[in-house]
Enzyme design. Sequence first.
Site, PDB file in Angstrom:
ATOM      1  N   ASN A  13       0.866  -1.184   0.000  1.00  0.00           N
ATOM      2  CA  ASN A  13       0.000   0.000   0.000  1.00  0.00           C
ATOM      3  C   ASN A  13       0.901   1.231   0.000  1.00  0.00           C
ATOM      4  OD1 ASN A  13      -1.799   2.052   0.523  1.00  0.00           O
ATOM      5  ND2 ASN A  13      -2.231   1.421   2.638  1.00  0.00           N
ATOM      6  N   LYS A  15       0.122   4.237  -0.272  1.00  0.00           N
ATOM      7  CA  LYS A  15      -0.527   5.430   0.300  1.00  0.00           C
ATOM      8  C   LYS A  15      -0.296   6.628  -0.628  1.00  0.00           C
ATOM      9  CE  LYS A  15       0.263   3.454   4.816  1.00  0.00           C
ATOM     10  NZ  LYS A  15       0.150   3.621   6.232  1.00  0.00           N
ATOM     11  N   HIS A  99      -9.314   0.967   4.970  1.00  0.00           N
ATOM     12  CA  HIS A  99      -8.042   1.181   5.680  1.00  0.00           C
ATOM     13  C   HIS A  99      -8.295   2.153   6.829  1.00  0.00           C
ATOM     14  CE1 HIS A  99      -3.967   2.477   6.541  1.00  0.00           C
ATOM     15  NE2 HIS A  99      -3.543   1.397   5.905  1.00  0.00           N
ATOM     16  N   GLU A 101      -6.737   4.602   7.849  1.00  0.00           N
ATOM     17  CA  GLU A 101      -6.532   6.019   7.502  1.00  0.00           C
ATOM     18  C   GLU A 101      -7.762   6.586   6.789  1.00  0.00           C
ATOM     19  OE1 GLU A 101      -2.765   5.468   5.568  1.00  0.00           O
ATOM     20  OE2 GLU A 101      -1.861   5.038   7.518  1.00  0.00           O
ATOM     21  N   GLU A 169      -5.252  -5.197  10.660  1.00  0.00           N
ATOM     22  CA  GLU A 169      -4.247  -4.164  10.887  1.00  0.00           C
ATOM     23  C   GLU A 169      -4.568  -3.406  12.179  1.00  0.00           C
ATOM     24  OE1 GLU A 169      -2.240  -2.897   6.996  1.00  0.00           O
ATOM     25  OE2 GLU A 169      -4.026  -1.680   7.204  1.00  0.00           O
ATOM     26  N   GLY A 175       2.515   2.069  10.802  1.00  0.00           N
ATOM     27  CA  GLY A 175       3.502   3.136  10.668  1.00  0.00           C
ATOM     28  C   GLY A 175       4.209   3.508  11.954  1.00  0.00           C
ATOM     29  N   SER A 213       3.443  -2.293  10.460  1.00  0.00           N
ATOM     30  CA  SER A 213       4.879  -2.318  10.730  1.00  0.00           C
ATOM     31  C   SER A 213       5.538  -3.651  10.364  1.00  0.00           C
ATOM     32  CB  SER A 213       5.159  -1.944  12.190  1.00  0.00           C
ATOM     33  OG  SER A 213       4.751  -0.604  12.426  1.00  0.00           O
TER      34      SER A 213
END
Length: 251
Positions: A13, A15, A99, A101, A169, A175, A213
Amino acid sequence: MTTPNVRPLAAGNWKMNGSRQFARDLVKGLADQLATTKLAADVLVCPPFPYIETVLSAAGSGLLVGAQDCHAKVSGPHTGDVAAAMLADLGCGYVILGHSERRTDHGESSAIVQAKAAAALAAGLVAIVCVGETEAERDRGETIKIVEKQIVESLPSGATAANLVIAYEPVWAIGTGRTPTNGDVEAVHKAIRGLISQKLADGGLVRILYGGSVKPGNAAELMAIPEVNGALVGGASLKVEDFWAIAAACR
Ligand code: PEP
């Protein structure tokens, strides 16, 4: 660890990162590796929308290409949005949905994710539905309850092992360089497998990815956990060597 008859997936991904040249170089690096080395896993890259065509041109036959979102509607007055059929028309095979985000930045609820997943399936795409708990939810011991609720509420009708991938996730692991313990990952993946096997006739074959991560240094250990069928990778998917090392660990 490979679930019987389930081929793992390494999904990158990107992003909102990169440029046209970056996309060309990264994909060429991966395509060169794929041309000479057979992996046990499928390898997928999900670039930002503007680079999808560039990536498709450079990908060759071995690399799968997907997007990071789609709209739930087929067409219409939705400025800035992209329909699932447009992605399929370009040549994408996959789309990441829900996701964390997007759930945070765009207020996407599981109901919205479900509608988007239904659109993805109708367009012939494979939907990668992301689920995961926040740190506060984890601290309250609610991880499995939250993840199961998100899956139940995000699952589109018509989902099968051929058109659905679930990515677990933990939000606090994305991250951050932090990961859950192997035991925690195993417990969540086993719970997801149990739930999805109740919901879908072929739920035993749905790929369940771990994301958060994943790096070359921890990939082999994470991928060896029962019911982990690959990885959804953010930061480390932006470097050929790192993403390739992770993909090679997906077996
Ligand atoms: C992600 O964005 O899905 C992700 C897992 O990011 P990272 O690998 O950088 O934690």
